[in-house]
Enzyme design. Sequence first.
Site, PDB file in Angstrom:
ATOM      1  N   GLU A   1      64.590  58.179 144.980  1.00  0.00           N
ATOM      2  CA  GLU A   1      65.948  58.044 145.509  1.00  0.00           C
ATOM      3  C   GLU A   1      65.970  58.801 146.823  1.00  0.00           C
ATOM      4  OE1 GLU A   1      70.623  59.176 145.014  1.00  0.00           O
ATOM      5  OE2 GLU A   1      69.038  60.626 144.761  1.00  0.00           O
TER       6      GLU A   1
ATOM      7  N   ASP B   1      65.388  62.033 141.686  1.00  0.00           N
ATOM      8  CA  ASP B   1      66.717  62.285 142.243  1.00  0.00           C
ATOM      9  C   ASP B   1      66.601  63.040 143.565  1.00  0.00           C
ATOM     10  OD1 ASP B   1      69.673  62.206 141.581  1.00  0.00           O
ATOM     11  OD2 ASP B   1      69.434  64.356 141.894  1.00  0.00           O
TER      12      ASP B   1
HETATM   13  C1  NOJ Z   1      71.960  61.357 143.081  1.00  0.00           C
HETATM   14  C2  NOJ Z   1      72.496  60.891 141.781  1.00  0.00           C
HETATM   15  O1  NOJ Z   1      72.314  59.502 141.669  1.00  0.00           O
HETATM   16  C3  NOJ Z   1      73.945  61.292 141.737  1.00  0.00           C
HETATM   17  O2  NOJ Z   1      74.634  60.699 140.676  1.00  0.00           O
HETATM   18  C4  NOJ Z   1      73.990  62.783 141.694  1.00  0.00           C
HETATM   19  O3  NOJ Z   1      75.339  63.213 141.759  1.00  0.00           O
HETATM   20  C5  NOJ Z   1      73.227  63.413 142.849  1.00  0.00           C
HETATM   21  N1  NOJ Z   1      71.966  62.778 143.091  1.00  0.00           N
HETATM   22  C6  NOJ Z   1      72.962  64.869 142.586  1.00  0.00           C
HETATM   23  O4  NOJ Z   1      72.007  65.030 141.576  1.00  0.00           O
END
Ligand code: NOJ
Length: 568
Positions: A278, A215
């Site tokens: 991500e 993440d």
């Molecule tokens: C990316 C995640 O996919 C999202 O859902 C989240 O709100 C943010 N990161 C913070 O963790």
Amino acid sequence: MIESVPDSTQTPWWRSAVVYQVYPRSFADANGDGIGDLPGIRSRLPYLAELGVDAIWISPWYPSPMKDAGYDVSDFRSIEPTFGTLDDADALIADAHGLGLKVIIDIVPNHLSDQHVWFTEALAAAPGSPQRARFVFRDGGGTDGDLPPNDWHSEFGGPAWARVTEADGRPGQWYLHLFTPEQPDLNWENPEVRREFDEILRFWFDRGVDGFRIDVAHGLVKDPQLPDVGALVFPSTLEHADGSEHPHWDRAGVHEIYRGWRSIANQYPNPERVFVAEAWVGGAERLARYVRPDELHTAFNFEFLSSPWLAEQLRGVIDSTLAAHALVGAPPTWVRANHDVPRDASRLACDQHGLPPRVAVDDLMERELDPALGQRRARAAALLTLALPGGAYIYQGEELGLPEVFDIPAESRQDPTWFNTAGERHGRDGCRVPLPWTSEPNTNYGFSGLPDPAQPWLPQPDEWGHRSVAAEAGQPDSMLELYRTALRLRRELAVLGDGDIAWLDSPADVLCFRRGPRFVCCVNLSADNFVLPDDWKILLASSPVAPELRPDTAVWVEIDAQLSRPQR
Ligand code: NOJ
Ligand code: CA
């Protein structure tokens, strides 16, 4: 016939994997409380195996106060009680492996929940203490310290700083939260933080997980001086002539962390464990830095996700992605959807000109939508996505053609974006509505496995029954059957997955590329019919080809080894 299944010992599984994203709150609810859970996921694993995916990625399943739907983790070594237990997780991993599915879980290293013991300890401890050094605490500005330390903004609206009350009851220091105030950012300059996450990776690798989705992988390292962002717009102003970096996004320092993580994964060689980043960064070249040979295995290709349904842009993204990944020897990924963006079938349902790169649900609400057009394009997009070289992602419900749910009542909304912007931005709830498995409304369309279940945590629209797995299964024209066939062919045809493409001559708004000598994918993004050569044998079409490839249609074809050329 086109070449058959490759020898799987030669290509690592993750270079070609189709990964299905499971959003646990919304996938399947075994105990009828209206919230998805691990036994629910387990019960539906055979469906995923039959669908033909190679792996599942499960969004966070850890204990969480759910201020950001699980991305606020209070304990990385356990399971959220609403979802189940560690035993359920072990059983799920074992079942998945038994069905030939790999399991990737989410790790959230940028921040913790404010209910995590580290943060409660930090609040109880004094300024300057080791407990506070795990986070980014600073004194405030202004004469009384009542101004935030800098101008950074939370992704969900408002300032990225919250002020704490010290033990003596007085207003005290501020802590950084790039997301909600309940998600304090960790301090990755602190070796204790690094050690902790190394241990968490090992904890789950030892339990058998096959990888991690990271993440906010581009956000961990902050400029220790915490300079103002000022007028910098990320990512377009990233590349300054003076080489300066954004104060908290995509800084060079993150790469050292991932080199360390790769060395941990490498200690678990059988089967290979992997990472997917991500990382919302500025372009394919920046993204490729995350997947250099000694760093992460893969990264989500958000440029592809962000591309409108316009041939020139799609082709540009495909080319730049392939070129940048080739330089570092990593397989690209192709992703059109996840739990943070409006559903593709709705994004594609409008005029694509002038859409912002990160389309929000609010942008779609301002446009006229044609759901049939959205479905047609989503079908073509699926064939394009699954024909490109490398790995691909499917977000749960994409295989059913689920549209965005726009009319969630205010009182049912859950996304912090909605609350933190006082309803100005609707946020992401509309793509997180629980899945329909059957057409029976009294079981939440099969989402809940027990009779008389509680209401689902987000309301399901009436049309959900028509879009359920049961309604689509066996219907030759359904989105589900299109995905099933495409995934079966993808497994059968050695030329799909890892590899390269060669563009064929075609009109500018028709994307036509070859994989190997005899497989062609052709997508008509023009307003005109496109004549396919007579001797092309159609393997799969996103919409009927009669006899020409109509607008917003894609085909997979087998061609003669003596390559025919499409006609203009
Ligand atoms: C990316 C995640 O996919 C999202 O859902 C989240 O709100 C943010 N990161 C913070 O963790
Ligand atoms: Ca449940």
